[in-house]
Structure formats: C-alpha cells, structure tokens
Design a protein around this motif. Structure first.
Motif, PDB file in Angstrom:
ATOM      1  N   ALA A 249     -25.710  12.555 -61.928  1.00  0.00           N
ATOM      2  CA  ALA A 249     -25.275  11.661 -60.858  1.00  0.00           C
ATOM      3  C   ALA A 249     -24.340  12.347 -59.866  1.00  0.00           C
ATOM      4  O   ALA A 249     -24.447  12.130 -58.651  1.00  0.00           O
ATOM      5  CB  ALA A 249     -24.598  10.433 -61.468  1.00  0.00           C
ATOM      6  N   VAL A 250     -23.403  13.158 -60.361  1.00  0.00           N
ATOM      7  CA  VAL A 250     -22.474  13.831 -59.457  1.00  0.00           C
ATOM      8  C   VAL A 250     -23.228  14.787 -58.537  1.00  0.00           C
ATOM      9  O   VAL A 250     -23.005  14.815 -57.317  1.00  0.00           O
ATOM     10  CB  VAL A 250     -21.378  14.577 -60.242  1.00  0.00           C
ATOM     11  CG1 VAL A 250     -20.538  15.462 -59.309  1.00  0.00           C
ATOM     12  CG2 VAL A 250     -20.462  13.586 -60.967  1.00  0.00           C
ATOM     13  N   ALA A 251     -24.115  15.581 -59.104  1.00  0.00           N
ATOM     14  CA  ALA A 251     -24.894  16.527 -58.300  1.00  0.00           C
ATOM     15  C   ALA A 251     -25.719  15.799 -57.244  1.00  0.00           C
ATOM     16  O   ALA A 251     -25.797  16.240 -56.081  1.00  0.00           O
ATOM     17  CB  ALA A 251     -25.795  17.365 -59.199  1.00  0.00           C
ATOM     18  N   LYS A 252     -26.340  14.691 -57.606  1.00  0.00           N
ATOM     19  CA  LYS A 252     -27.144  13.929 -56.649  1.00  0.00           C
ATOM     20  C   LYS A 252     -26.284  13.404 -55.505  1.00  0.00           C
ATOM     21  O   LYS A 252     -26.703  13.423 -54.337  1.00  0.00           O
ATOM     22  CB  LYS A 252     -27.858  12.776 -57.361  1.00  0.00           C
ATOM     23  CG  LYS A 252     -28.959  13.234 -58.312  1.00  0.00           C
ATOM     24  CD  LYS A 252     -29.584  12.055 -59.047  1.00  0.00           C
ATOM     25  CE  LYS A 252     -30.662  12.525 -60.021  1.00  0.00           C
ATOM     26  NZ  LYS A 252     -31.247  11.399 -60.792  1.00  0.00           N
ATOM     27  N   GLU A 253     -25.091  12.938 -55.818  1.00  0.00           N
ATOM     28  CA  GLU A 253     -24.198  12.439 -54.765  1.00  0.00           C
ATOM     29  C   GLU A 253     -23.711  13.571 -53.873  1.00  0.00           C
ATOM     30  O   GLU A 253     -23.606  13.403 -52.647  1.00  0.00           O
ATOM     31  CB  GLU A 253     -23.013  11.700 -55.395  1.00  0.00           C
ATOM     32  CG  GLU A 253     -22.020  11.124 -54.405  1.00  0.00           C
ATOM     33  CD  GLU A 253     -22.589   9.995 -53.548  1.00  0.00           C
ATOM     34  OE1 GLU A 253     -21.939   9.616 -52.556  1.00  0.00           O
ATOM     35  OE2 GLU A 253     -23.683   9.480 -53.871  1.00  0.00           O
ATOM     36  N   ALA A 261     -24.937  14.741 -43.723  1.00  0.00           N
ATOM     37  CA  ALA A 261     -24.018  15.206 -42.682  1.00  0.00           C
ATOM     38  C   ALA A 261     -24.469  16.507 -42.028  1.00  0.00           C
ATOM     39  O   ALA A 261     -23.718  17.111 -41.265  1.00  0.00           O
ATOM     40  CB  ALA A 261     -22.622  15.378 -43.278  1.00  0.00           C
ATOM     41  N   GLY A 262     -25.691  16.967 -42.335  1.00  0.00           N
ATOM     42  CA  GLY A 262     -26.234  18.137 -41.668  1.00  0.00           C
ATOM     43  C   GLY A 262     -26.218  19.411 -42.473  1.00  0.00           C
ATOM     44  O   GLY A 262     -26.588  20.479 -41.962  1.00  0.00           O
ATOM     45  N   GLY A 263     -25.815  19.349 -43.739  1.00  0.00           N
ATOM     46  CA  GLY A 263     -25.811  20.531 -44.590  1.00  0.00           C
ATOM     47  C   GLY A 263     -27.168  20.793 -45.210  1.00  0.00           C
ATOM     48  O   GLY A 263     -28.125  20.021 -45.027  1.00  0.00           O
ATOM     49  N   THR A 264     -27.254  21.877 -45.977  1.00  0.00           N
ATOM     50  CA  THR A 264     -28.559  22.316 -46.499  1.00  0.00           C
ATOM     51  C   THR A 264     -28.621  22.400 -48.021  1.00  0.00           C
ATOM     52  O   THR A 264     -29.598  22.904 -48.570  1.00  0.00           O
ATOM     53  CB  THR A 264     -28.918  23.699 -45.922  1.00  0.00           C
ATOM     54  OG1 THR A 264     -27.958  24.675 -46.376  1.00  0.00           O
ATOM     55  CG2 THR A 264     -28.944  23.680 -44.399  1.00  0.00           C
ATOM     56  N   TRP A 265     -27.606  21.932 -48.725  1.00  0.00           N
ATOM     57  CA  TRP A 265     -27.609  22.038 -50.183  1.00  0.00           C
ATOM     58  C   TRP A 265     -28.818  21.327 -50.786  1.00  0.00           C
ATOM     59  O   TRP A 265     -29.309  20.325 -50.257  1.00  0.00           O
ATOM     60  CB  TRP A 265     -26.360  21.387 -50.760  1.00  0.00           C
ATOM     61  CG  TRP A 265     -25.077  22.126 -50.563  1.00  0.00           C
ATOM     62  CD1 TRP A 265     -24.812  23.134 -49.695  1.00  0.00           C
ATOM     63  CD2 TRP A 265     -23.867  21.856 -51.257  1.00  0.00           C
ATOM     64  NE1 TRP A 265     -23.498  23.520 -49.803  1.00  0.00           N
ATOM     65  CE2 TRP A 265     -22.889  22.756 -50.752  1.00  0.00           C
ATOM     66  CE3 TRP A 265     -23.478  20.955 -52.244  1.00  0.00           C
ATOM     67  CZ2 TRP A 265     -21.573  22.771 -51.213  1.00  0.00           C
ATOM     68  CZ3 TRP A 265     -22.172  20.959 -52.699  1.00  0.00           C
ATOM     69  CH2 TRP A 265     -21.242  21.865 -52.196  1.00  0.00           C
ATOM     70  N   THR A 266     -29.230  21.837 -51.959  1.00  0.00           N
ATOM     71  CA  THR A 266     -30.269  21.178 -52.758  1.00  0.00           C
ATOM     72  C   THR A 266     -29.779  21.052 -54.195  1.00  0.00           C
ATOM     73  O   THR A 266     -28.837  21.726 -54.614  1.00  0.00           O
ATOM     74  CB  THR A 266     -31.578  21.980 -52.752  1.00  0.00           C
ATOM     75  OG1 THR A 266     -31.367  23.224 -53.434  1.00  0.00           O
ATOM     76  CG2 THR A 266     -32.065  22.233 -51.327  1.00  0.00           C
ATOM     77  N   LEU A 267     -30.455  20.210 -54.959  1.00  0.00           N
ATOM     78  CA  LEU A 267     -30.126  20.096 -56.381  1.00  0.00           C
ATOM     79  C   LEU A 267     -30.348  21.422 -57.097  1.00  0.00           C
ATOM     80  O   LEU A 267     -29.617  21.763 -58.037  1.00  0.00           O
ATOM     81  CB  LEU A 267     -30.979  19.000 -57.024  1.00  0.00           C
ATOM     82  CG  LEU A 267     -30.632  17.561 -56.621  1.00  0.00           C
ATOM     83  CD1 LEU A 267     -31.661  16.597 -57.191  1.00  0.00           C
ATOM     84  CD2 LEU A 267     -29.219  17.192 -57.090  1.00  0.00           C
TER      85      LEU A 267
END
Length: 584
Positions: A249-253, A261-267
């Motif tokens: 859940a934390v990673a998904k949030e 907000a325009g970032g590129t992170w993925t799980l």
C-alpha cells in the motif's frame, strides 16, 4: 533489502580490497556518556566504562537513541532510532524519503563495514526533464517537485542494518519515532524557518502544505507539530520491514502521488531498490587509521587523496600562510579528480587504484609550487572523456565498543518540498547531485561529467563523509552536513584531531574550503586568520572569498591515556547543548 558489493579493483595501501519530556524544547543536543570500546580499548572495568556516547543534531533524536540503548540495543539500533526520529523532528535535513551513508565498527569481530543507502535514479530518468526550452539547466525541476526525487534508500538501509547488525527488532528501534509523530513535539526554530523559506514551493502540493502548514497556517515553536501520516508509514515499515515501504500500500501511494504530479516513478523502481554493503576505504595518516566512505561517496576518496598528498609534509613547521597554501592545493587536486572520475561503482569503473595510491599523490604533490597558487585552469580538463546544503550527521558508540558514523540527507533544505500523498514522506531532491547537464554546476557548485551522468538505477555521487579515526591512544567519530564542504570539514577536523585538539576545539575552529571550481578560497567570516597571512595568500595568487559560516559538525573524542571523552556540537548553532549521562 541488501546486496553485498565490493568496489572494482584493489586500492593500493589506502583501501581494503575491492516521555514525557519529549514535548520540551529540542534544539541541538549532544549527549555524552563515557564508554568502553570493545576490542579497541583496554581501560579499567569501571562503571564509567559501561556507558555509551550519542551525538546528534536534535535533543529528541538523541533521547531516542539512549532509549533504545537502555532497552538492550546496540549502536546500530540506536542509530536507527536517531535517524527515524530525525525524519520526524528534523525533516528539513534528512528522513525516510532520503538516504544515508554509514560506517559501522563491530567490536566483537573488529570488522568495519559501510552501508550504502544512497538514493537512485528511476528507470525513466531523462535529461530533457531537467532542461529549459533553450537547452539551459532547469533548476526548478532538478530541485523542486517529484522529478527532483531519487528512489529513497533510507528505509531499506535501516531495515538491513537492524537485521544484520542490530540486537533489537526494527519495530523497537522505530517506536520512539512513531511516538513522536503521533503525539507531537515543539518544532525547532530551524524547522519553522525552513518551512517559511520553502513556503511557496510547499503550497504547490496539497500534501506538502497539509503536512507543514496545517490549516494553512505556519507552525510556531510554541505549538505542537504532529505527523500522523508518517507515523502510519513507519508502522508499516516496523511491521513488514523494507517491504512495508517498497511494496504494498505504501509503495502504491508513493507512485500514485509522484506520477500525478509529473514524476516518473514506477512500482518496479521501488521494488528493485537495494541497500548495498561495501568495503570502506581505510588509510593511514600520521600513525592513525582512518575508516571512511567509498563511492558512491566522493568524500572518502577525496579525503584519502588529500591526506596522501600531505603525508610527507611537515605542516607544523610551516608558517600559517604556507600551511593554508598546501591544504588548499591538496583540496584543489582532490576535487578535480572528484569531478573527473567518481560515480556509482556499479555503473562506472573508477581508477581507484590510482586515486588512492601514495605514488599518485607523490606526482600531485610535485605539481604544487611552493610559493604560488595553482590556477585550476592549469590542471588537466575538468571532465574525463571516458573513464549540500542540508544534511545531518550522528555519531554513536555503545558500551561494548560498537560504533556508527552515519550521515543522512534529503539534499537541500526540505528536499524536493514534495510530500508523497498520504504517506507523509517528504521526498529528497538528490537528482540534482547527478551531472544532469554535463559541465553545469549543481546546487553546491560541483561540476561533473559522464561518470556521474544520470542513468536509471544509478546512484548519484555524494559528498557525505562519515568517518572513524583510530590512534594508539585516541579515537574520534566524526562527520558533518554541508554539501560539498562536508569533505573539507572532515579533512580539517581529522587534521585537528591528529594535532591533539579535543572535540570542542575541532568543531569551533574556523574553516577554509576550495573545490577546484569556482577557483577561489572560501574563508569563514570572523576567522582569526591574521591580515598579514591573508595578504601573503593573495600575493601567492589566491582569490579570497569571505563566506558566512557553514557546517554543523558533531564529534566524539576518546583519550585512552586519561580514559576521558569529550563531545561537541558545532558552536555556530546557538542552540548547541552538551550533556553527560550514564547508561545502565
């Protein structure tokens, strides 16, 4: 999450192969208790020998460290408690959304090791995100908002440390921080000022303004600051270890809020993060063993290079102008190589054998003119063709002699100013520590080339230089925040320690700094360097720049000849305090 890693190659000679008082005011506190040092000490078995030393930048964090020690923890457990508490009470400098580098000494085995919990670039990193339309660097995207944030390493690092080197479950070491976040604390003046300084950026993001300006109001030092969302994230980490942050859940949030907000992170970016255990750099100078940080820190390599250059020079016999001259020229050459060669050892093959070799230092020393400044432009090019300032440091020694020198950061003040949704986690802006645009300086004026260019999964170069210095009769644990000046602060602090100064004298001495470019000598305002010395330096060709005070050094020194310890926080901070306390 951990991987075992050894740097490329074997360095020559200098590197081993590759309560309820919790709501009270809490300015900087240094708590000291006199302790035995395991295999490093042979002091009498007295009550004083069974106590511990904790040095941190915040009273509540220091208390958290002592609380965990009193519950049977060791120096590693205490470091986790201090670091997690600082994430709550000193978020302007470090936290769960950032990273750290740590040197650990295990007293039972005599082993020294290094934990690399540095942030890393997401896989989708692209130089175009950090450029304006005209091709010049975009300082806003590299410093503010989700594009500025690397994948955090702090949670993975402390989870690994607890599992391998701690004595207590991670949940126990995190409990003081969780309590502080839930029950609240009086925010320090530094935190309040930082929020005011970054207020415009914080207001861009609802979760950021909600955390730091609840109800749209600036926090007050007399008020109570609570962080319930971060408390929930800390509980997930306490319950599930690193997976509680990097998966679920934390990673998904985290990913949801960053991408919105325009970032590129993925799980996948989060799930792939690993803290890494590396061999620390070890060197000998003037009969003292120095254990310090390897890449992706540039600090240990630069420190070794500077000390190797100075090794045969009798600095004590020199007049002050010439002593400064040789210190500056050593700094200049080390920072040139910092810019030229250093980066993430998992991506860049660095010539560590050369950089750490005393023979290489011999050649560099020969290029120093005895009475003339070397212009940086005279040295070879800044970049090889192919090969901060908000951080915190804490030093801990437990009753058994285990030691931790740990420097943690979110980079500049309040990092990216981006709080990731409901996690309560303030993200770093460490992407700025990459050479995002080759040949262009970062927030600290450092210039890098291809070795420190951003690549998905790569760790940005750091100046953090946590160190332990061991002599026959004296020992020191030392480190400081300060961006690029960290390296020279620790360098000058180690020289002062070897000269016999105590912790208070080391932290109080005036500082000088040179980092190759800009080609100038920064000298702290109010320095006691005489006017005639400054005149001599100018006559040698140095540009002298008066600069406001920098750094916030924390030092613990043990003199085994008298079995006494001294500890000091930086007197430049008016809230610095000292405390002696016995741990049973």
């Amino acid at each position: 999450m951990i991987e075992r890693n050894t740097p490329h190659g074997d360095a020559v000679t200098t590197c081993r192969p590759p309560a309820h008082g919790r709501l009270r005011w809490h300015g900087i506190l240094l708590a000291l208790a006199i302790g035995s040092f395991g295999m490093l000490a042979h002091a009498q078995d007295t009550a004083a020998d069974k106590t511990a030393a904790v040095a941190s930048a915040n009273a509540l964090a220091t208390e958290a460290g002592f609380e965990v020690l009193a519950r049977g923890g060791n120096a590693v457990d205490a470091a986790i408690a201090v670091g997690a508490s600082l994430s709550v009470v000193q978020p302007e400098a470090s936290g769960m959304g950032g990273g750290f580098l740590a040197v650990i000494h295990d007293a039972a085995t005599g082993k020294d090791t290094f934990i690399d919990a540095r942030e890393m670039a997401p896989q989708a990193v692209s130089e175009k995100d950090y450029l304006k339309a005209d091709g010049t660097p975009n300082r806003d995207t590299s410093l503010n908002g989700p594009l500025a944030a690397g994948i955090p390493g702090f949670p993975a690092g402390i989870a690994y440390m607890a599992g391998k080197y701690g004595k207590l479950p991670l949940a126990v070491s995190l409990s003081p921080a969780i309590r502080l976040a839930e029950e609240g604390f009086h925010p320090s003046g530094a935190l309040v000022r930082s929020i005011g300084h970054k207020a415009d950026v914080l207001r861009r993001y609802p979760a950021s303004s909600g955390k730091f300006m609840p109800g749209g109001k600036m926090p007050q030092e007399t008020g109570i600051f609570r962080d319930p969302n971060q408390a929930k994230t800390l509980k997930a980490l306490a319950e599930k270890g690193a997976d509680g942050f990097y998966k679920g859940a934390v990673a998904k949030e985290l990913v949801k809020s960053v991408r919105a907000a325009g970032g590129t992170w993925t799980l996948a970016d989060l799930a792939s993060y690993r803290a890494k255990e590396r061999q620390p750099i070890e060197l000998t100078y003037a009969g003292y063993k120095i254990v310090t940080a390897p890449p992706p820190s540039s600090g240990g390599v630069a420190l070794a290079e500077m000390l190797n250059i100075l090794a045969p020079i009798d600095l004590k016999s020199m007049d002050e102008a010439h002593r400064i001259h040789y210190l500056v020229e050593a700094m200049r050459r080390a920072f040139r190589d910092h810019n030229e060669y250093l980066g993430d050892p998992d991506f860049v093959k660095m010539p560590l054998d050369m950089l750490l070799s005393p023979y290489y230092a011999d050649g560099l020393r020969q290029s120093i003119l005895p009475d003339q400044a070397t212009k940086s432009a005279w040295l070879p090019s800044v970049h090889a063709k192919d090969p901060g300032m908000h951080t915190t440091h804490y030093s801990i020694i437990d009753k058994d002699g285990n030691m931790v020198s740990m420097t943690a950061t979110v980079n500049t003040t309040l990092g990216s100013s981006f709080v990731a949704g409901k996690t309560g986690i303030l993200l770093n802006n460490e992407m700025d520590d990459f050479a995002l645009v080759s040949g262009q300086p970062n927030a600290f004026g450092l210039i890098g080339g291809s070795a420190n260019a951003p690549v998905g999964g790569k760790r940005m170069l750091s100046s953090m230089t946590p160190s332990i210095v061991v002599g026959k009769d004296r020992l020191a644990v030392i480190g400081s925040p300060g961006g690029s000046t960290i390296i020279t602060q620790v360098f000058e602090g180690i020289l002062a320690f070897i000269d016999g100064k105590n912790a208070g004298e080391i932290t109080a001495q005036k500082r000088i700094h040179h980092q190759f470019l800009p080609d100038r000598v920064d000298i702290e305002k109010g320095s006691d360097i005489p006017a005639d010395v400054l005149a001599k330096l100018k006559a040698m060709g140095y540009e002298i720049n008066d600069k406001e005070s920098w750094g916030n050094m924390n030092v613990v020194v043990w003199d085994k000849t008298t079995n006494t310890k001294t500890a000091a926080s930086d007197p430049r901070n008016p809230n610095g305090l000292g405390k002696v306390e016995t741990i049973h």
